[in-house]
Write a protein that holds these residues in place. Sequence first.
Motif, PDB file in Angstrom:
ATOM      1  N   GLU A  26       0.484  -1.579   0.022  1.00 12.29           N
ATOM      2  CA  GLU A  26       0.209   0.243   0.102  1.00 12.29           C
ATOM      3  C   GLU A  26       0.724   1.543  -0.092  1.00 12.29           C
ATOM      4  OE1 GLU A  26      -2.150   2.250   3.704  1.00 12.29           O
ATOM      5  OE2 GLU A  26      -2.883   0.216   3.595  1.00 12.29           O
ATOM      6  N   GLU A  27       0.628   2.195  -0.762  1.00 14.10           N
ATOM      7  CA  GLU A  27       1.445   3.236  -0.831  1.00 14.10           C
ATOM      8  C   GLU A  27       1.362   4.485   0.426  1.00 14.10           C
ATOM      9  OE1 GLU A  27       1.489   7.026  -3.512  1.00 14.10           O
ATOM     10  OE2 GLU A  27       1.025   5.429  -4.902  1.00 14.10           O
ATOM     11  N   VAL A 102      -0.079   6.804  15.283  1.00 12.73           N
ATOM     12  CA  VAL A 102       1.077   6.736  13.436  1.00 12.73           C
ATOM     13  C   VAL A 102       2.212   7.152  14.163  1.00 12.73           C
ATOM     14  CG1 VAL A 102       1.803   8.485  11.132  1.00 12.73           C
ATOM     15  CG2 VAL A 102      -0.848   8.049  12.425  1.00 12.73           C
ATOM     16  N   ASP A 103       2.587   8.160  14.902  1.00 13.55           N
ATOM     17  CA  ASP A 103       4.341   8.129  15.631  1.00 13.55           C
ATOM     18  C   ASP A 103       3.961   8.827  16.776  1.00 13.55           C
ATOM     19  OD1 ASP A 103       6.966   8.200  15.378  1.00 13.55           O
ATOM     20  OD2 ASP A 103       7.552   9.324  13.744  1.00 13.55           O
ATOM     21  N   PRO A 104       4.251   8.243  17.821  1.00  7.45           N
ATOM     22  CA  PRO A 104       3.918   9.067  18.940  1.00  7.45           C
ATOM     23  C   PRO A 104       5.998   9.347  19.632  1.00  7.45           C
ATOM     24  CG  PRO A 104       3.696   6.771  19.163  1.00  7.45           C
ATOM     25  CD  PRO A 104       3.550   6.723  18.093  1.00  7.45           C
ATOM     26  N   PHE A 116       3.131   3.108  14.857  1.00  9.62           N
ATOM     27  CA  PHE A 116       1.990   2.231  14.006  1.00  9.62           C
ATOM     28  C   PHE A 116       1.717   2.088  11.866  1.00  9.62           C
ATOM     29  CE2 PHE A 116       0.670   1.205  18.187  1.00  9.62           C
ATOM     30  CZ  PHE A 116       0.903   0.124  18.645  1.00  9.62           C
ATOM     31  N   TYR A 117       2.693   3.389  11.682  1.00 16.17           N
ATOM     32  CA  TYR A 117       2.422   3.754  10.162  1.00 16.17           C
ATOM     33  C   TYR A 117       3.923   4.277   9.776  1.00 16.17           C
ATOM     34  CZ  TYR A 117       0.003   5.352   5.883  1.00 16.17           C
ATOM     35  OH  TYR A 117      -0.522   5.085   4.665  1.00 16.17           O
ATOM     36  N   SER A 135      -2.866  -0.536   8.292  1.00 17.24           N
ATOM     37  CA  SER A 135      -2.420   0.304   7.138  1.00 17.24           C
ATOM     38  C   SER A 135      -3.498   1.359   6.969  1.00 17.24           C
ATOM     39  CB  SER A 135      -4.113  -0.502   6.551  1.00 17.24           C
ATOM     40  OG  SER A 135      -5.344  -0.484   6.992  1.00 17.24           O
ATOM     41  N   ALA A 136      -3.468   3.066   6.580  1.00 21.97           N
ATOM     42  CA  ALA A 136      -4.048   4.071   7.029  1.00 21.97           C
ATOM     43  C   ALA A 136      -5.404   3.353   6.956  1.00 21.97           C
ATOM     44  CB  ALA A 136      -3.882   4.880   5.637  1.00 21.97           C
TER      45      ALA A 136
END
Length: 150
Positions: A26-27, A102-104, A116-117, A135-136
């Motif tokens: 996945e992009e 996403v990025d803690p 997680f992303y 995934s998103a």
Amino acid sequence: MKHTKLMSAFFGLTLAGTIAASAQAEEMAQYSIVDDSIPASLTGKAGDAANGKKVVINRKKGNCLACHVMPIPEEQFHGKTGPDLAGVAQRLDEATLRMRIVDPKVINHGTMMPSFYKTDQHRVLKKFQGKTILSAQEVEDVVAYLMTLN
């Protein structure tokens, strides 16, 4: 007859492998960080809270229960390393929750919580190297679920 079944099985496995590979490839969604938050959805649409709950309790995906106590009494073995997530929707808004999933490390460089992303993580399982953990859409689903925890 056997040859036809073998060929069907081969093509079925090949197709399944192609679908799995394209799902993993996945992009990455583009997003902007504003004041330690991500205001816009990664997918452009709202998440599914019911699927988000499945992701947070899945020990091979979100695995939030490993570190957090959550208001999910039917699940056992809640961790106590991270903050209790009961009432998290009263403490944090959707954009801040999205950033923390996403990025803690943007908010707290010393946190144990994984990003997680992100694809450039350190000390992750081999199957996640160079890939995102969620995934998103799964990120958006988790955010939607957490927003139900008033």
